[in-house]
Design an enzyme around this catalytic site. Structure first.
Site, PDB file in Angstrom:
ATOM      1  N   ASP A  96       0.848  -1.188   0.000  1.00  0.00           N
ATOM      2  CA  ASP A  96       0.000   0.000   0.000  1.00  0.00           C
ATOM      3  C   ASP A  96       0.886   1.241   0.000  1.00  0.00           C
ATOM      4  O   ASP A  96       1.786   1.377   0.850  1.00  0.00           O
ATOM      5  CB  ASP A  96      -0.869  -0.005   1.266  1.00  0.00           C
ATOM      6  CG  ASP A  96      -2.314   0.324   0.980  1.00  0.00           C
ATOM      7  OD1 ASP A  96      -2.540   1.265   0.207  1.00  0.00           O
ATOM      8  OD2 ASP A  96      -3.207  -0.336   1.532  1.00  0.00           O
ATOM      9  N   ASP A 197      -3.332   4.429  -2.381  1.00  0.00           N
ATOM     10  CA  ASP A 197      -4.468   4.870  -1.577  1.00  0.00           C
ATOM     11  C   ASP A 197      -5.007   6.209  -2.086  1.00  0.00           C
ATOM     12  O   ASP A 197      -4.234   7.103  -2.437  1.00  0.00           O
ATOM     13  CB  ASP A 197      -3.994   5.010  -0.124  1.00  0.00           C
ATOM     14  CG  ASP A 197      -5.100   5.323   0.856  1.00  0.00           C
ATOM     15  OD1 ASP A 197      -6.031   4.516   0.982  1.00  0.00           O
ATOM     16  OD2 ASP A 197      -5.029   6.384   1.495  1.00  0.00           O
ATOM     17  N   GLU A 250      -6.819   3.277  -5.825  1.00  0.00           N
ATOM     18  CA  GLU A 250      -8.107   3.437  -5.154  1.00  0.00           C
ATOM     19  C   GLU A 250      -8.680   4.770  -5.608  1.00  0.00           C
ATOM     20  O   GLU A 250      -8.100   5.817  -5.346  1.00  0.00           O
ATOM     21  CB  GLU A 250      -7.939   3.423  -3.638  1.00  0.00           C
ATOM     22  CG  GLU A 250      -9.271   3.558  -2.913  1.00  0.00           C
ATOM     23  CD  GLU A 250      -9.132   3.858  -1.432  1.00  0.00           C
ATOM     24  OE1 GLU A 250     -10.015   3.457  -0.665  1.00  0.00           O
ATOM     25  OE2 GLU A 250      -8.147   4.521  -1.042  1.00  0.00           O
ATOM     26  N   HIS A 324     -10.829  -3.799   3.766  1.00  0.00           N
ATOM     27  CA  HIS A 324     -10.683  -3.341   5.150  1.00  0.00           C
ATOM     28  C   HIS A 324     -11.531  -2.117   5.469  1.00  0.00           C
ATOM     29  O   HIS A 324     -11.653  -1.742   6.636  1.00  0.00           O
ATOM     30  CB  HIS A 324      -9.215  -2.995   5.407  1.00  0.00           C
ATOM     31  CG  HIS A 324      -8.744  -1.857   4.550  1.00  0.00           C
ATOM     32  ND1 HIS A 324      -8.555  -1.978   3.184  1.00  0.00           N
ATOM     33  CD2 HIS A 324      -8.454  -0.570   4.842  1.00  0.00           C
ATOM     34  CE1 HIS A 324      -8.174  -0.817   2.692  1.00  0.00           C
ATOM     35  NE2 HIS A 324      -8.101   0.052   3.677  1.00  0.00           N
ATOM     36  N   ASP A 325     -12.108  -1.488   4.457  1.00  0.00           N
ATOM     37  CA  ASP A 325     -12.920  -0.285   4.660  1.00  0.00           C
ATOM     38  C   ASP A 325     -14.414  -0.555   4.541  1.00  0.00           C
ATOM     39  O   ASP A 325     -15.208   0.386   4.553  1.00  0.00           O
ATOM     40  CB  ASP A 325     -12.541   0.798   3.629  1.00  0.00           C
ATOM     41  CG  ASP A 325     -11.290   1.570   4.032  1.00  0.00           C
ATOM     42  OD1 ASP A 325     -10.955   1.583   5.223  1.00  0.00           O
ATOM     43  OD2 ASP A 325     -10.663   2.151   3.134  1.00  0.00           O
TER      44      ASP A 325
END
Length: 559
Positions: A96, A197, A250, A324-325
């Site tokens: 990430d 991200d 993302e 994870h979100d």
């Protein structure tokens, strides 16, 4: 894009995967200890959420040092061992890259606070307006204003996320050079993939202006033309020098035209993008902190539109239900109470047979579901706690506010991986940072011994690697008006073969009329979560609750 189409990527949230030293916190040695399990799925790559040095105000997305492993996760030696052992297992490592913002504990921000003008230019520092109000009326995505006082100066710094995450000013070439340096450092460590991200918000204007309303605000800093320029530059200076490296951006609130440009190989930007429109179909009027049934017809429309248009533009989708979100898709779009196995398998089939690269979030292959927490005190995520308070401030009563948080919290998917049915789910012998629930019913040990979901994922992954219709085929929606079934066809330009997929999204049986061109045809069942075998189609097919049926037949390709 054949290679991308054959890959399956697994996501690990390191904090919650496996705790090797019993401090209640997952670590890199824990991941190494579970490589044999990961090999069983036959995945190609693992995306790891951040394990860099961080105060953990946003679970590691507030990075204080991009070049060091946070001691809670281990050491650089542990990381190098993990990369080497995963490589032996033919599994690549995707890291990430959180480059839109950094922690206010980062050296850059601390130097800026100390008065270093070079580093002050790394951030969006602005004075208050003449009337003393904040530089703009922008809101943080975590709630409250997007501006915070910059030390004891008269300036404010921009933070689109938590106030401890200061946005970096990508207009500054020094910032872009720092970003490239970070990517190249990890590339040289053997990293084979990068997930960027919130990448499409790096293009804020140099002159920041007030928004008229919330809908007008996002376009002021999202998907601006300069983002493409910056990604092309980063590509050229870093990962683009190695054609084998896989990248995914993302992209919050993005559009199809932008996503095509981000991912069309001719543009030299990214391999693929994460987009989230399909995961907002259970938002009431666009509001996350709400609880309403998901809109199935909107879900179908969004999935089909993105599949069709990205295909036309030679773009590429990252396919996912969970990360994870997000709360677990099983709770949102399936039935974890009455049809946990079948709805988990249906969701997996729906996704894995689409055009794109599928991602599996750890525990998804077990049919994990939202934890059964009893109090707001069981949650730790800053967004969930802020969301709960926001609901109370709006006058929502405590029980309803808690019910909404239970359904939407990011902590839902962050619970420790369930390895066995022990007190802490085999994740740790110490109390974990976040408590597991339901491990007596759902855990690796039980699933591998007698479950059916993991095995279904293995079949889907094998199909993706071996079936050209899946990894290279086009997409065409079928039965668009059906209110219970999401159906589609995959086909190749140079073949009369095609794959037809029917997915029943509800817990009731449904009979569908096949379009005329599919009736009374010889076919082979590629996969069915009810283990039905069809050799020849009829005029109708009856699907069981949450059944997914994929059949392959010889047909003329669609016009």
């Amino acid at each position: 894009m054949t290679k991308l189409g054959q890959k399956v990527i697994y996501q690990i949230y390191p904090k919650s995967f496996y705790d090797s030293n019993n401090d209640g916190f997952g670590d890199l040695k824990g991941i190494i200890a579970k490589i044999d399990y990961l090999k069983k799925l036959n995945i190609d790559m693992i995306w790891f959420n951040p394990f860099y040095v961080s105060p953990q105000n946003d679970n590691g997305y507030d990075i204080a040092d991009y070049y060091k492993i946070d001691e809670r996760f281990g050491t650089m030696e542990d990381f190098e061992e993990m990369v080497a052992k995963l490589k032996e297992a033919n599994i690549g490592v995707m890291l990430d890259m959180v480059l839109n913002h950094c922690s206010i504990e980062h050296e850059w921000f601390q130097k800026a606070l100390a008065g270093d003008e070079k580093y002050q230019k790394y951030f969006y520092l602005r004075p208050a307006k003449e009337d003393g109000s904040l530089p703009t009326n922008w809101q943080s995505k975590f709630g409250g204003p997007a501006w915070e006082k910059f030390g004891d100066t008269d300036l404010y710094y921009l933070h689109l996320y938590d106030k401890t995450q200061a946005d970096l000013d990508w207009h500054n070439p020094d910032v872009r050079a720092e970003a490239a340096k970070i990517v190249n450092f990890w590339k040289e460590k053997g990293v084979a993939g990068f997930r960027f991200d919130v990448l499409n918000v790096i293009g804020k204007d140099e002159v920041l202006v007030d928004s008229v309303d919330p809908d007008h605000e996002k376009p002021l800093y999202t998907d601006t033309p300069v983002v493409h320029k910056y990604i092309k530059e980063l590509n050229c200076n870093t990962f683009g020098t190695d054609p084998e490296i896989v990248t995914v951006g993302e992209m919050s609130s993005t559009t199809i035209p932008n996503s095509i440009e981000y991912t069309n190989p001719d543009e030299h930007e990214l391999s693929m993008v994460f987009t989230f429109h399909h995961l907002k179909v259970d938002y009431d009027n666009g509001e996350k902190w709400s609880k309403v049934p998901f809109n199935f017809m909107e879900l179908k429309f969004l999935l089909s539109t993105w599949q069709t248009e990205m295909d036309k533009g030679n773009g590429w989708n990252a396919l996912f239900w969970n990360n994870h979100d997000q709360p677990w898709a099983l709770n949102r779009f399936g039935d974890p109470v009455n049809y946990r196995e079948k709805s988990a398998e249906m969701l997996a089939t729906t996704l894995h047979l689409l055009r794109g690269t599928p991602y599996i979030y750890m525990g998804e292959e077990l049919g994990m579901m939202d934890p059964h927490y009893k109090s707001i005190d069981d949650y730790v995520d800053v967004e969930a706690l802020n969301g709960y308070q926001m609901l109370l401030d709006k006058g929502v009563d405590k029980d309803r506010a808690f019910e909404i948080v239970v359904s939407k919290s990011r902590d839902n998917s962050r619970v420790p991986m369930h390895w066995d049915d022990s007190k802490y789910a085999g994740f740790s012998e110490a109390k974990p940072w976040l408590l597991p629930t339901d491990q007596d019913e759902i855990n690796v040990e039980k699933e591998l011994a007698s479950g059916e979901i993991f095995n279904h994922y293995q079949k889907l992954i094998k199909l993706r690697k071996t079936e050209p219709l899946i990894y290279a085929g086009h997409f065409k929606e079928l039965l668009a008006d059906n209110k219970q079934v999401f159906a589609y066809e995959r086909y190749l330009d140079d073949s009369s073969e095609k794959l037809v997929v029917f997915n029943n999204f509800y817990g009731t049986e449904v009979t569908i009329d096949l379009p005329a061109e599919y009736q009374d045809k010889e076919c082979t069942t590629l996969i069915d979560n009810y283990q039905n075998e069809i050799q020849k189609t009829a005029k109708q097919i009856t699907l069981q609750p949450y059944e997914s049926l994929a059949i392959k037949s010889l047909e003329n390709k669609p016009k």
